[in-house]
Design a protein around this motif. Structure first.
Motif, PDB file in Angstrom:
ATOM      1  N   LYS A 188      37.461  79.990  22.220  1.00 14.80           N
ATOM      2  CA  LYS A 188      37.459  78.630  21.675  1.00 14.80           C
ATOM      3  C   LYS A 188      38.834  78.279  21.090  1.00 14.80           C
ATOM      4  N   LEU A 189      39.423  79.197  20.323  1.00 14.72           N
ATOM      5  CA  LEU A 189      40.749  78.947  19.768  1.00 14.72           C
ATOM      6  C   LEU A 189      41.791  78.815  20.874  1.00 14.72           C
ATOM      7  N   ALA A 190      41.654  79.607  21.936  1.00 12.01           N
ATOM      8  CA  ALA A 190      42.588  79.504  23.060  1.00 12.01           C
ATOM      9  C   ALA A 190      42.541  78.105  23.668  1.00 12.01           C
ATOM     10  N   ARG A 191      41.339  77.546  23.776  1.00 15.01           N
ATOM     11  CA  ARG A 191      41.182  76.185  24.312  1.00 15.01           C
ATOM     12  C   ARG A 191      41.907  75.177  23.412  1.00 15.01           C
ATOM     13  N   TYR A 192      41.788  75.355  22.095  1.00 15.91           N
ATOM     14  CA  TYR A 192      42.446  74.444  21.159  1.00 15.91           C
ATOM     15  C   TYR A 192      43.965  74.579  21.231  1.00 15.91           C
ATOM     16  N   VAL A 193      44.464  75.790  21.465  1.00 19.67           N
ATOM     17  CA  VAL A 193      45.908  75.988  21.638  1.00 19.67           C
ATOM     18  C   VAL A 193      46.388  75.246  22.880  1.00 19.67           C
ATOM     19  N   ILE A 194      45.645  75.367  23.970  1.00 20.84           N
ATOM     20  CA  ILE A 194      46.011  74.668  25.211  1.00 20.84           C
ATOM     21  C   ILE A 194      46.040  73.165  24.985  1.00 20.84           C
ATOM     22  N   ASP A 195      45.018  72.627  24.322  1.00 21.21           N
ATOM     23  CA  ASP A 195      44.972  71.192  24.060  1.00 21.21           C
ATOM     24  C   ASP A 195      46.150  70.744  23.204  1.00 21.21           C
ATOM     25  N   ALA A 196      46.482  71.543  22.172  1.00 26.03           N
ATOM     26  CA  ALA A 196      47.605  71.195  21.294  1.00 26.03           C
ATOM     27  C   ALA A 196      48.923  71.244  22.068  1.00 26.03           C
ATOM     28  N   ALA A 197      49.063  72.231  22.928  1.00 25.90           N
ATOM     29  CA  ALA A 197      50.310  72.362  23.719  1.00 25.90           C
ATOM     30  C   ALA A 197      50.455  71.175  24.680  1.00 25.90           C
ATOM     31  N   ARG A 198      49.358  70.718  25.250  1.00 26.88           N
ATOM     32  CA  ARG A 198      49.424  69.568  26.168  1.00 26.88           C
ATOM     33  C   ARG A 198      49.825  68.301  25.428  1.00 26.88           C
ATOM     34  N   LYS A 199      49.357  68.162  24.184  1.00 29.91           N
ATOM     35  CA  LYS A 199      49.720  66.986  23.395  1.00 29.91           C
ATOM     36  C   LYS A 199      51.196  66.985  23.042  1.00 29.91           C
TER      37      LYS A 199
END
Length: 199
Positions: A188-199
């Protein structure tokens, strides 16, 4: 014919964590092989009947201190499957997350990364152990090649907590020098890291 063992499996399957589902699946597979009767309980069951006799031959659980105490009082064997359990003195079965962290570090180094990051939960022992294993491999003395952010799980509890988490992880990602290899304490945290990096 001997009576089959009756085992309580105390894992809340309403949680969507893949790890919980896989632990449960492994327990059920083994119970089937051994001919056990297993009862799934999302919360700690009544361990004894009205006469004080144990209802189970054993319990496999995400063990809380209260469950550990009740099982000990009833002389029912208990095995814990929660790495961050606050229960003490209970046999525990789980992955070697420190070794997983070391393996992740070695993998990222082999891919050519020289800067690293980690995202995890401050209060979870498994998260801290993963972080330590990772740091043991990637952190060189005196270098600034390692950055981490440790959060509480409070970001899941409210909109305000989520907004704070989003700002923290966004600022952390923006401050990293790339290329950087990052591991996360949970999928779940990995998904949030990916989303933050895309932003």
């Amino acid at each position: 014919m001997t009576k089959p063992y009756r085992v309580a499996v105390v894992i809340n399957l309403n949680w969507t964590m893949k790890h919980h589902q896989e632990v449960f699946g492994g327990i059920q597979e083994y119970a089937h092989e051994m001919g056990w009767e297993s009862e799934t309980c999302p919360y700690a069951p009544e361990i004894t009947d009205s006469k004080g006799a144990p209802r189970y031959d054993g319990i496999i659980a995400r063990a809380t201190p209260q469950l550990a105490s009740a099982a000990a009082a009833a002389s029912v064997p208990l095995v814990n499957v929660w790495l961050s359990s606050p229960a003490t003195g209970v046999p525990t079965v789980g992955p070697d997350v420190g070794e997983a962290g070391r393996m992740a570090g070695e993998h990222l180094i082999s891919r050519g990364f020289r800067r690293f990051g980690y995202v995890g939960f401050r209060r979870a022992r498994s998260s801290r152990d993963l972080d330590k294993g990772f740091r043991d491999v990637v952190r060189r003395p005196g270098s600034k090649n390692y950055s981490r952010i440790l959060n509480s799980t409070a970001f899941c509890d409210s909109r305000r907590g989520w907004e704070i988490f989003q700002k923290e992880i966004g600022a952390w990602i923006a401050g990293l020098e790339t290329p950087v290899g990052i591991i996360a304490g949970t999928d779940k945290l990995a998904r949030y890291v990916i989303d933050a990096a895309r932003k």
